[in-house]
Design a protein around this motif. Sequence first.
Motif, PDB file in Angstrom:
ATOM      1  N   CYS A 231     -10.764 -14.807 -17.243  1.00  0.00           N
ATOM      2  CA  CYS A 231     -10.394 -14.095 -16.010  1.00  0.00           C
ATOM      3  C   CYS A 231      -9.941 -15.111 -14.956  1.00  0.00           C
ATOM      4  O   CYS A 231     -10.696 -15.993 -14.582  1.00  0.00           O
ATOM      5  CB  CYS A 231     -11.585 -13.293 -15.488  1.00  0.00           C
ATOM      6  SG  CYS A 231     -11.201 -12.495 -13.909  1.00  0.00           S
ATOM      7  N   ALA A 235     -13.339 -12.310 -11.583  1.00  0.00           N
ATOM      8  CA  ALA A 235     -13.548 -10.958 -11.051  1.00  0.00           C
ATOM      9  C   ALA A 235     -14.588 -10.158 -11.829  1.00  0.00           C
ATOM     10  O   ALA A 235     -14.852  -9.006 -11.486  1.00  0.00           O
ATOM     11  CB  ALA A 235     -12.216 -10.210 -11.065  1.00  0.00           C
ATOM     12  N   ILE A 249      -7.082  -8.712 -10.518  1.00  0.00           N
ATOM     13  CA  ILE A 249      -5.627  -8.630 -10.246  1.00  0.00           C
ATOM     14  C   ILE A 249      -4.900  -7.865 -11.373  1.00  0.00           C
ATOM     15  O   ILE A 249      -3.693  -7.914 -11.463  1.00  0.00           O
ATOM     16  CB  ILE A 249      -5.007 -10.030 -10.022  1.00  0.00           C
ATOM     17  CG1 ILE A 249      -5.213 -10.943 -11.238  1.00  0.00           C
ATOM     18  CG2 ILE A 249      -5.569 -10.676  -8.751  1.00  0.00           C
ATOM     19  CD1 ILE A 249      -4.407 -12.259 -11.171  1.00  0.00           C
ATOM     20  N   CYS A 251      -4.537  -8.357 -14.551  1.00  0.00           N
ATOM     21  CA  CYS A 251      -3.755  -9.104 -15.538  1.00  0.00           C
ATOM     22  C   CYS A 251      -4.027  -8.601 -16.956  1.00  0.00           C
ATOM     23  O   CYS A 251      -3.235  -8.794 -17.859  1.00  0.00           O
ATOM     24  CB  CYS A 251      -4.062 -10.600 -15.439  1.00  0.00           C
ATOM     25  SG  CYS A 251      -5.719 -11.053 -16.009  1.00  0.00           S
ATOM     26  N   ASN A 253      -6.102  -9.720 -19.101  1.00  0.00           N
ATOM     27  CA  ASN A 253      -6.558 -10.747 -20.055  1.00  0.00           C
ATOM     28  C   ASN A 253      -7.872 -10.342 -20.704  1.00  0.00           C
ATOM     29  O   ASN A 253      -8.097 -10.598 -21.879  1.00  0.00           O
ATOM     30  CB  ASN A 253      -6.810 -12.080 -19.314  1.00  0.00           C
ATOM     31  CG  ASN A 253      -5.581 -12.946 -19.276  1.00  0.00           C
ATOM     32  OD1 ASN A 253      -4.543 -12.551 -19.776  1.00  0.00           O
ATOM     33  ND2 ASN A 253      -5.698 -14.116 -18.679  1.00  0.00           N
TER      34      ASN A 253
HETATM   35  S1  SF4 Z   1      -7.854  -7.634 -15.532  1.00  0.00           S
HETATM   36 FE1  SF4 Z   1      -7.631  -9.876 -15.271  1.00  0.00          FE
HETATM   37  S2  SF4 Z   1      -8.341 -10.244 -13.201  1.00  0.00           S
HETATM   38 FE2  SF4 Z   1      -9.097  -8.229 -13.770  1.00  0.00          FE
HETATM   39  S3  SF4 Z   1     -11.123  -8.570 -14.589  1.00  0.00           S
HETATM   40 FE3  SF4 Z   1      -9.716  -8.569 -16.330  1.00  0.00          FE
HETATM   41  S4  SF4 Z   1      -9.202 -10.728 -16.628  1.00  0.00           S
HETATM   42 FE4  SF4 Z   1     -10.091 -10.553 -14.561  1.00  0.00          FE
END
Ligand code: SF4
Length: 293
Positions: A231, A235, A249, A251, A253
């Motif tokens: 992350c 977050a 954000i 993303c 991931n």
């Molecule tokens: S979507 Fe991205 S920023 Fe949000 S918790 Fe998952 S890894 Fe973190």
Amino acid sequence: MKVFVVYSSPAGSTARIARRIADFFRKGGTEEFSVSLYDLGALKFYNEGNKISPLLKEIDAAGENGLLFLGSPVYVGHAVPPVNNFIDLLPSDTGTVFVPFVTWGGVSSGVALQEMAEGALSHGVRVGGGISMVAPHSHMWRDDNPLGKARPNKNDMEMLDRWLFDFVHRLATSALSPESSIEALIHPDPAVRDSFSRVDLASAAGEMPDRTVRTEGENACTHCRSCYAVCPTSAIQFAPHPVFTDRCIYCFNCVKLCPNGSIVADLVSKERFLHKTSLLRNEPASPRLVLLS
Ligand code: SF4
Ligand SMILES: Cc1cc2nc3c(=O)[nH]c(=O)nc-3n(C[C@H](O)[C@H](O)[C@H](O)COP(=O)(O)O)c2cc1C
Ligand code: SF4
């Protein structure tokens, strides 16, 4: 000169551009440039802000001898929060030469380059140019034909090398002024500028696909914390399963890289929406390489 290449790159495309820029200066093989590469995600910028202080001090110390390339993916038309937060922390009036670079996923490059340049200008940098490249859309890793597939390609990267060559020549032969106009970094389409003056990642949060964490059965979360490791904004909290805080954000991931497939998200409607929006925007996918003087 001291070259700093700093970037955020949740899905790795901006990192590719960053490495290419760093390699260009390293392969120059002269004493003229010393190069450092920094990934804001790996530095755990948010949880361990102290890791960023040595870099900021180095930029300050390099002064007019510093050249800062700062890279971001385009998220909902803008640079990502880690990059904007980094710009906020830049030391003042160093006279550093600043070059923003972005990758975007074939929908719209938005207003990120312009805003990064404006943000840095308010810290007294000299803006030397800007770089915008198409890359695979990072919400479409399950799509067989994602927007930005196989970009940046060999040709894109060679264009970048040629631009860097011209840029270095320009630096050596003409003095950049802090008052230089950054007009060439502004998105040429007023409709794009207008739409992204009204939306950003925070206002689009409600349109991001929902995520659910599996807590039972074959794919149940094992609390391995791999999602936390990938992350970029720290977050994720554990209670005991992952909870996504407002630093997220989007993303994705965590969804993509969970080794157990424990975080579920339906991306199919998002993929359809992105293909449609890309057709409507119809933005040229060739690299945009701007040299300012
Ligand atoms: S979507 Fe991205 S920023 Fe949000 S918790 Fe998952 S890894 Fe973190
Ligand atoms: C939340 C989110 C919002 C995005 N918004 C845009 C956008 O406005 N326009 C666009 O073309 N691509 C958009 N993308 C795609 C990324 O800009 C693109 O895939 C970029 O290359 C990712 O960089 P990275 O691989 O360094 O993370 C978005 C991706 C995410 C995850
Ligand atoms: S990576 Fe997957 S299994 Fe590991 S803690 Fe996160 S959600 Fe759970």
